[in-house]
Structure formats: C-alpha cells, structure tokens
Design a protein around this motif. Structure first.
Motif, PDB file in Angstrom:
ATOM      1  N   GLN A  35      16.737  36.170  22.351  1.00  0.00           N
ATOM      2  CA  GLN A  35      16.772  36.857  21.058  1.00  0.00           C
ATOM      3  C   GLN A  35      18.187  37.296  20.686  1.00  0.00           C
ATOM      4  O   GLN A  35      18.559  37.272  19.517  1.00  0.00           O
ATOM      5  CB  GLN A  35      15.865  38.087  21.093  1.00  0.00           C
ATOM      6  CG  GLN A  35      14.412  37.763  21.289  1.00  0.00           C
ATOM      7  CD  GLN A  35      13.589  39.021  21.583  1.00  0.00           C
ATOM      8  OE1 GLN A  35      14.108  40.117  21.730  1.00  0.00           O
ATOM      9  NE2 GLN A  35      12.281  38.842  21.688  1.00  0.00           N
ATOM     10  N   ILE A  36      18.938  37.753  21.669  1.00  0.00           N
ATOM     11  CA  ILE A  36      20.313  38.231  21.457  1.00  0.00           C
ATOM     12  C   ILE A  36      21.205  37.391  22.371  1.00  0.00           C
ATOM     13  O   ILE A  36      21.203  37.583  23.584  1.00  0.00           O
ATOM     14  CB  ILE A  36      20.446  39.728  21.786  1.00  0.00           C
ATOM     15  CG1 ILE A  36      19.477  40.531  20.931  1.00  0.00           C
ATOM     16  CG2 ILE A  36      21.889  40.197  21.586  1.00  0.00           C
ATOM     17  CD1 ILE A  36      19.384  41.994  21.321  1.00  0.00           C
ATOM     18  N   PRO A  37      21.962  36.456  21.819  1.00  0.00           N
ATOM     19  CA  PRO A  37      22.671  35.471  22.642  1.00  0.00           C
ATOM     20  C   PRO A  37      23.699  36.033  23.625  1.00  0.00           C
ATOM     21  O   PRO A  37      23.938  35.429  24.655  1.00  0.00           O
ATOM     22  CB  PRO A  37      23.365  34.570  21.630  1.00  0.00           C
ATOM     23  CG  PRO A  37      22.791  34.895  20.317  1.00  0.00           C
ATOM     24  CD  PRO A  37      22.138  36.223  20.404  1.00  0.00           C
ATOM     25  N   PHE A  38      24.309  37.166  23.325  1.00  0.00           N
ATOM     26  CA  PHE A  38      25.320  37.743  24.209  1.00  0.00           C
ATOM     27  C   PHE A  38      25.018  39.218  24.414  1.00  0.00           C
ATOM     28  O   PHE A  38      24.825  39.952  23.452  1.00  0.00           O
ATOM     29  CB  PHE A  38      26.727  37.584  23.622  1.00  0.00           C
ATOM     30  CG  PHE A  38      27.116  36.158  23.397  1.00  0.00           C
ATOM     31  CD1 PHE A  38      27.598  35.388  24.442  1.00  0.00           C
ATOM     32  CD2 PHE A  38      26.976  35.587  22.148  1.00  0.00           C
ATOM     33  CE1 PHE A  38      27.946  34.061  24.240  1.00  0.00           C
ATOM     34  CE2 PHE A  38      27.326  34.265  21.938  1.00  0.00           C
ATOM     35  CZ  PHE A  38      27.805  33.499  22.980  1.00  0.00           C
ATOM     36  N   LEU A  39      24.986  39.627  25.669  1.00  0.00           N
ATOM     37  CA  LEU A  39      24.751  41.021  26.011  1.00  0.00           C
ATOM     38  C   LEU A  39      25.890  41.503  26.909  1.00  0.00           C
ATOM     39  O   LEU A  39      26.509  40.709  27.616  1.00  0.00           O
ATOM     40  CB  LEU A  39      23.416  41.174  26.744  1.00  0.00           C
ATOM     41  CG  LEU A  39      22.161  40.919  25.918  1.00  0.00           C
ATOM     42  CD1 LEU A  39      20.929  40.891  26.816  1.00  0.00           C
ATOM     43  CD2 LEU A  39      22.008  41.991  24.846  1.00  0.00           C
ATOM     44  N   PRO A  40      26.138  42.812  26.916  1.00  0.00           N
ATOM     45  CA  PRO A  40      27.210  43.341  27.752  1.00  0.00           C
ATOM     46  C   PRO A  40      26.819  43.377  29.227  1.00  0.00           C
ATOM     47  O   PRO A  40      25.638  43.495  29.571  1.00  0.00           O
ATOM     48  CB  PRO A  40      27.405  44.757  27.216  1.00  0.00           C
ATOM     49  CG  PRO A  40      26.061  45.127  26.704  1.00  0.00           C
ATOM     50  CD  PRO A  40      25.483  43.855  26.133  1.00  0.00           C
TER      51      PRO A  40
END
Length: 120
Positions: A35-40
């Motif tokens: 759902q969110i391609p890049f996460l921290p």
C-alpha cells in the motif's frame, strides 16, 4: 530437505522446493508495503537490528524480527543509505542510521499473489 547456501531453507530457491512460509506479521508488513511503497527504517551504529516505529500493532522487537526475516527471504530491501525525503525522523532520534525499506521484485510478486489468492 535440499537447501542452498543463500536462502538457508527459507523457501527462496528451487532447493527449497520453491515454497515460501510467511508468518502473519510478515504478511501484514508485505501488505503494508504493498500500500505504501517506501517506509522508514533505522538502526543503531554497529547494530544490525532494523527498527520500525510507525505502527504499534507489534512491538519494535517483533518488527525487527519480521524485517530481518523478510530481508533474508529476499522480499524487502532495507537501505540505510537511502532516507526518505521530507520524512520526519524525529521518532528515530536515538538511531543515527536512518533509511528506507521497500519491496523487492520478488516481494512485489508475493504481494500480488496474496492479493489474487485472497490470503490475509
């Protein structure tokens, strides 16, 4: 069971008969990255443990294990030299190495299979 030197029986090669076992936590993280391609992600200097603090569904220790397993299986990439632009890393103040995580091509394929097969 036949294994290769790289995957160590994780289900990532024909030596492991092409199977892949995922825990519920791993499936949740894969779906989140779908759902969110890049996460921290972050870690302490000299420590290999990844830290993810964006969700409180699981403890930081559980997320650390989940991320290490997903990385070992070749499903996510943890890049500590690629921080997210314009992301507020203030929650990660105690972790000098700050970066990002994303699905690998293999991880994207697994997410697509999970979606088409309706596995939650």
């Amino acid at each position: 069971m036949d294994t290769c030197e790289t995957c160590q029986n994780c289900g990532g090669c024909p030596g492991c008969r092409g199977s892949l076992e995922l825990t519920p936590g791993e499936v949740e993280m894969l779906n989140r990255l779908g759902q969110i391609p890049f996460l921290p992600v972050a870690r302490r200097a000299g420590d290999e443990e990844p830290v993810y603090l964006e969700d409180d569904l699981r403890s930081p220790e559980e997320y650390s294990l989940i991320l290490r397993l997903l990385e070992r299986k070749g499903l996510v990439s943890l890049d500590f030299d690629r921080p997210l632009a314009r992301f507020d890393y203030s929650a990660y103040a105690g972790f000098p190495l700050r970066g990002s995580m994303a699905l690998t091509a293999r991880g994207q394929g697994v997410v697509e299979l999970l979606e088409t097969q309706g596995i939650t």
